[in-house]
Motif scaffolding. Structure first.
Motif, PDB file in Angstrom:
ATOM      1  N   VAL A 118      12.596   6.870  -9.917  1.00 39.26           N
ATOM      2  CA  VAL A 118      12.456   7.613  -9.803  1.00 39.26           C
ATOM      3  C   VAL A 118      13.632   7.886  -8.851  1.00 39.26           C
ATOM      4  N   VAL A 145       7.666   0.673  -9.446  1.00 38.54           N
ATOM      5  CA  VAL A 145       8.433   1.821  -9.404  1.00 38.54           C
ATOM      6  C   VAL A 145       9.899   1.626  -8.145  1.00 38.54           C
ATOM      7  N   ALA A 183      13.836  10.694  -6.591  1.00 38.92           N
ATOM      8  CA  ALA A 183      13.716  11.119  -6.022  1.00 38.92           C
ATOM      9  C   ALA A 183      14.074  12.706  -5.147  1.00 38.92           C
ATOM     10  N   TYR A 184      15.269  12.003  -5.002  1.00 33.92           N
ATOM     11  CA  TYR A 184      16.086  13.537  -3.951  1.00 33.92           C
ATOM     12  C   TYR A 184      15.200  14.792  -3.757  1.00 33.92           C
ATOM     13  N   GLY A 241      11.448   3.956  -1.857  1.00 29.20           N
ATOM     14  CA  GLY A 241      12.446   4.782  -0.604  1.00 29.20           C
ATOM     15  C   GLY A 241      12.163   5.400   0.902  1.00 29.20           C
ATOM     16  N   GLN A 242      12.576   5.846   1.227  1.00 30.11           N
ATOM     17  CA  GLN A 242      12.442   6.351   2.606  1.00 30.11           C
ATOM     18  C   GLN A 242      10.627   6.810   2.836  1.00 30.11           C
ATOM     19  N   ASP A 243       9.544   5.638   3.986  1.00 27.53           N
ATOM     20  CA  ASP A 243       8.517   6.799   3.721  1.00 27.53           C
ATOM     21  C   ASP A 243       8.824   8.371   4.421  1.00 27.53           C
ATOM     22  N   ARG A 270       9.249   1.981 -13.428  1.00 27.45           N
ATOM     23  CA  ARG A 270      10.324   3.315 -13.638  1.00 27.45           C
ATOM     24  C   ARG A 270      11.243   3.670 -12.118  1.00 27.45           C
ATOM     25  N   LEU A 324      19.169  12.587   9.706  1.00 29.67           N
ATOM     26  CA  LEU A 324      18.889  12.567   8.499  1.00 29.67           C
ATOM     27  C   LEU A 324      20.260  11.429   8.542  1.00 29.67           C
ATOM     28  N   LEU A 369      16.152  16.749  -0.689  1.00 30.82           N
ATOM     29  CA  LEU A 369      18.025  15.861  -0.683  1.00 30.82           C
ATOM     30  C   LEU A 369      18.618  15.642  -1.563  1.00 30.82           C
ATOM     31  N   ARG A 393       2.400  -3.006  -6.565  1.00 22.83           N
ATOM     32  CA  ARG A 393       2.992  -2.578  -8.005  1.00 22.83           C
ATOM     33  C   ARG A 393       4.483  -1.647  -8.048  1.00 22.83           C
ATOM     34  N   VAL A 398      20.825   7.617   7.731  1.00 25.40           N
ATOM     35  CA  VAL A 398      21.298   7.016   6.728  1.00 25.40           C
ATOM     36  C   VAL A 398      22.557   5.669   6.781  1.00 25.40           C
ATOM     37  N   ILE A 407      12.262  16.398  -2.532  1.00 32.97           N
ATOM     38  CA  ILE A 407      11.986  16.701  -1.646  1.00 32.97           C
ATOM     39  C   ILE A 407      13.318  17.356  -1.137  1.00 32.97           C
ATOM     40  N   LEU A 456       3.906   1.164  -1.960  1.00 30.16           N
ATOM     41  CA  LEU A 456       4.507   0.969  -2.462  1.00 30.16           C
ATOM     42  C   LEU A 456       6.027   0.601  -2.373  1.00 30.16           C
ATOM     43  N   ALA A 487       0.802  -1.102   0.161  1.00 25.99           N
ATOM     44  CA  ALA A 487       0.224   0.037   0.087  1.00 25.99           C
ATOM     45  C   ALA A 487       1.195   1.386   0.252  1.00 25.99           C
ATOM     46  N   ALA A 544      16.260   5.905  -2.376  1.00 26.47           N
ATOM     47  CA  ALA A 544      16.884   4.727  -1.557  1.00 26.47           C
ATOM     48  C   ALA A 544      16.191   3.765  -2.436  1.00 26.47           C
TER      49      ALA A 544
HETATM   50  O1  T3D Z   1      14.581  10.058   6.191  1.00 20.55           O
HETATM   51  C1  T3D Z   1      16.217  10.004   5.398  1.00 20.55           C
HETATM   52  O2  T3D Z   1      16.398   8.490   6.038  1.00 20.55           O
HETATM   53  C2  T3D Z   1      16.775  10.443   4.305  1.00 20.55           C
HETATM   54  C3  T3D Z   1      16.772   9.785   3.000  1.00 20.55           C
HETATM   55  C4  T3D Z   1      16.026   9.263   2.003  1.00 20.55           C
HETATM   56  C5  T3D Z   1      16.476   8.088   0.958  1.00 20.55           C
HETATM   57  C6  T3D Z   1      14.729   8.495   0.248  1.00 20.55           C
HETATM   58  O3  T3D Z   1      14.605   7.523   0.015  1.00 20.55           O
HETATM   59  S1  T3D Z   1      14.759   9.992  -0.112  1.00 20.55           S
HETATM   60  C7  T3D Z   1      13.164   9.821  -1.338  1.00 20.55           C
HETATM   61  C8  T3D Z   1      12.137   8.761  -0.569  1.00 20.55           C
HETATM   62  N1  T3D Z   1      11.023   8.835  -1.652  1.00 20.55           N
HETATM   63  C9  T3D Z   1      10.200   9.565  -2.290  1.00 20.55           C
HETATM   64  O4  T3D Z   1      10.335  11.297  -2.411  1.00 20.55           O
HETATM   65  C10 T3D Z   1       9.192   9.157  -3.179  1.00 20.55           C
HETATM   66  C11 T3D Z   1       7.751   9.779  -2.919  1.00 20.55           C
HETATM   67  N2  T3D Z   1       6.829   9.320  -3.491  1.00 20.55           N
HETATM   68  C12 T3D Z   1       6.846   9.470  -5.068  1.00 20.55           C
HETATM   69  O5  T3D Z   1       7.317  10.383  -5.192  1.00 20.55           O
HETATM   70  C13 T3D Z   1       5.302   8.458  -5.315  1.00 20.55           C
HETATM   71  O6  T3D Z   1       4.760   8.160  -4.774  1.00 20.55           O
HETATM   72  C14 T3D Z   1       5.604   8.043  -6.999  1.00 20.55           C
HETATM   73  C15 T3D Z   1       6.954   8.614  -7.513  1.00 20.55           C
HETATM   74  C16 T3D Z   1       7.214   6.537  -5.954  1.00 20.55           C
HETATM   75  C17 T3D Z   1       4.949   6.590  -7.310  1.00 20.55           C
HETATM   76  O7  T3D Z   1       3.701   7.743  -8.020  1.00 20.55           O
HETATM   77  P1  T3D Z   1       2.730   6.634  -8.062  1.00 20.55           P
HETATM   78  O8  T3D Z   1       1.587   7.851  -8.383  1.00 20.55           O
HETATM   79  O9  T3D Z   1       2.608   5.697  -8.811  1.00 20.55           O
HETATM   80  O10 T3D Z   1       1.772   6.672  -6.588  1.00 20.55           O
HETATM   81  P2  T3D Z   1       1.391   7.464  -5.439  1.00 20.55           P
HETATM   82  O11 T3D Z   1      -0.224   7.271  -4.957  1.00 20.55           O
HETATM   83  O12 T3D Z   1       1.872   8.439  -5.682  1.00 20.55           O
HETATM   84  O13 T3D Z   1       1.560   6.074  -4.042  1.00 20.55           O
HETATM   85  C18 T3D Z   1       0.752   5.443  -3.906  1.00 20.55           C
HETATM   86  C19 T3D Z   1       1.231   4.913  -2.338  1.00 20.55           C
HETATM   87  O14 T3D Z   1       1.847   4.697  -1.717  1.00 20.55           O
HETATM   88  C20 T3D Z   1      -0.016   6.413  -1.769  1.00 20.55           C
HETATM   89  O15 T3D Z   1      -1.085   6.158  -0.853  1.00 20.55           O
HETATM   90  P3  T3D Z   1      -1.814   6.672  -0.835  1.00 20.55           P
HETATM   91  O16 T3D Z   1      -2.370   8.230  -1.116  1.00 20.55           O
HETATM   92  O17 T3D Z   1      -2.609   5.607  -1.687  1.00 20.55           O
HETATM   93  O18 T3D Z   1      -2.471   5.739   0.967  1.00 20.55           O
HETATM   94  C21 T3D Z   1       1.753   7.557  -1.323  1.00 20.55           C
HETATM   95  O19 T3D Z   1       1.028   7.500  -0.094  1.00 20.55           O
HETATM   96  C22 T3D Z   1       2.453   6.077  -1.154  1.00 20.55           C
HETATM   97  N3  T3D Z   1       3.433   6.076  -0.728  1.00 20.55           N
HETATM   98  C23 T3D Z   1       4.611   5.887  -2.443  1.00 20.55           C
HETATM   99  N4  T3D Z   1       5.857   6.462  -1.600  1.00 20.55           N
HETATM  100  C24 T3D Z   1       6.191   6.931  -0.185  1.00 20.55           C
HETATM  101  C25 T3D Z   1       4.175   7.027   0.110  1.00 20.55           C
HETATM  102  N5  T3D Z   1       4.401   6.557   1.817  1.00 20.55           N
HETATM  103  C26 T3D Z   1       5.210   6.618   2.294  1.00 20.55           C
HETATM  104  N6  T3D Z   1       6.564   7.179   1.913  1.00 20.55           N
HETATM  105  C27 T3D Z   1       7.337   7.372   0.830  1.00 20.55           C
HETATM  106  N7  T3D Z   1       8.241   7.271  -0.131  1.00 20.55           N
END
Ligand code: T3D
Length: 270
Positions: free
Chosen positions: A143, A119, A145-146, A72-74, A141, A90, A151, A67, A94, A149, A34, A32, A123
């Motif tokens: 992404v 996707v 994403a950094y 990455g990070q929640d 795909r 952070l 980072l 799907r 990390v 936000i 991802l 839910a 991270a």
């Molecule tokens: O904090 C530290 O420790 C530092 C380290 C950081 C490392 C990192 O990984 S930083 C990057 C963090 N990740 C992101 O910024 C990605 C955020 N998500 C997105 O940009 C998009 O969700 C996606 C491109 C991944 C996918 O888009 P899409 O349109 O296919 O799906 P969606 O509708 O956005 O997401 C589906 C659900 O997953 C949605 O929940 P909902 O509304 O159905 O209840 C969404 O909130 C949830 N979800 C997706 N990514 C995250 C997430 N929930 C929490 N954290 C996420 N990263």
């Protein structure tokens, strides 16, 4: 056989192969979200990796349920911490979570195959890049994403990405945050193969079984030689020599020579 399951956030299964090798499949299971990393998922993954490290298979498949591969990070977890007035370090997170994860995945004594089912962001992209072979489903795909936000890349992305796609492309991808299609990822050398969504599982298992027919010692030697090359050609030549010296004593090599010399010829790995 399920070997480890921590609150079902990570599933881990082992399948013994007829030749004696084994394949493990590790799947992140927060569909839910991802498969975004929160603390419980990190804990479950760390436990699953301990199981793999204790008795490594010949091939480890890393994938995600649902799907997404891994988003990455929640971010909701971080938002919750901010709302609770917690001080967030952070850098500490990390180091303890992502650096540890990437180091452990890269150090595994087995061949790792990332089956990128959807996707892969932040991270999660780093986790895919840490694998030895990446196979992606067509609907996946990548992404970066950094930037969105505020980072910078972590989880080894700033190391692996420019080495795979080149400095200019890596920096542009990170600065713009543009999504990368699987076709671009393939033509740029990140992904070895792209397959239809419903063929991913079959493709990855066929590959894993094929790897299991080969010499685990030779595969690990190749993984280290290519994955962690020496600083210059002279040192690398030394390492190649040492690897061949070790492999020349293996039963696999002897059996392969015997098979080659047999008449009619036999396939060494048959
Ligand atoms: O904090 C530290 O420790 C530092 C380290 C950081 C490392 C990192 O990984 S930083 C990057 C963090 N990740 C992101 O910024 C990605 C955020 N998500 C997105 O940009 C998009 O969700 C996606 C491109 C991944 C996918 O888009 P899409 O349109 O296919 O799906 P969606 O509708 O956005 O997401 C589906 C659900 O997953 C949605 O929940 P909902 O509304 O159905 O209840 C969404 O909130 C949830 N979800 C997706 N990514 C995250 C997430 N929930 C929490 N954290 C996420 N990263």
């Amino acid at each position: 056989m399920v070997e480890a399951s921590d609150n079902d956030l990570v599933s881990l299964e082992r399948s013994k192969q007829p030749g004696g090798g084994s394949i493990m499949r590790l799947a992140l299971n927060r569909p839910a979200q991802l498969n975004a990393f929160n603390q419980p998922l990190h804990d479950a993954l760390a436990h699953a990796l301990s199981v793999v490290e204790a008795d490594p298979p010949q091939v480890l498949i890393i994938t995600g349920h649902g799907r997404g591969f891994c988003a990455g990070q929640d971010l909701a977890e971080r938002m919750g911490q901010i709302e609770a007035g917690e001080t967030i370090d952070l850098g500490e997170g990390v180091e303890r979570k992502y650096n540890s994860l990437i180091r452990r995945v890269q150090a595994l004594n087995c061949i790792t195959v990332a089956a990128v089912n959807g996707v892969a962001a932040g991270a999660g992209f780093g986790l895919a890049l840490a694998a030895d072979i990446v196979i992606a489903a067509r609907s996946a795909r990548f992404v970066l994403a950094y930037g969105k936000i505020g980072l910078a890349p972590d989880a080894g992305v700033s190391w692996a990405l420019p080495r795979l796609v080149g400095h200019a492309r890596a920096l542009a991808l990170i600065l713009t945050g543009e999504d990368m299609s699987v076709d671009d990822a393939k033509s740029w050398g990140i992904v070895w193969d792209v397959v239809a969504d419903d063929e991913l599982n079959h493709r990855v298992w066929t590959l894993a079984k094929r790897l299991c027919a080969g010499s685990p010692d030779a595969q690990l030697a190749a993984k280290r030689l290519i994955g962690q090359p020496a600083g210059d050609l002279g040192q690398q030549l030394d390492r190649e020599r040492d690897a061949q010296q070790m492999l020349g004593h293996t039963e696999f090599y002897r059996a392969a020579l015997t098979a080659f010399a047999s008449r009619p010829k036999r396939d060494p790995v048959a």
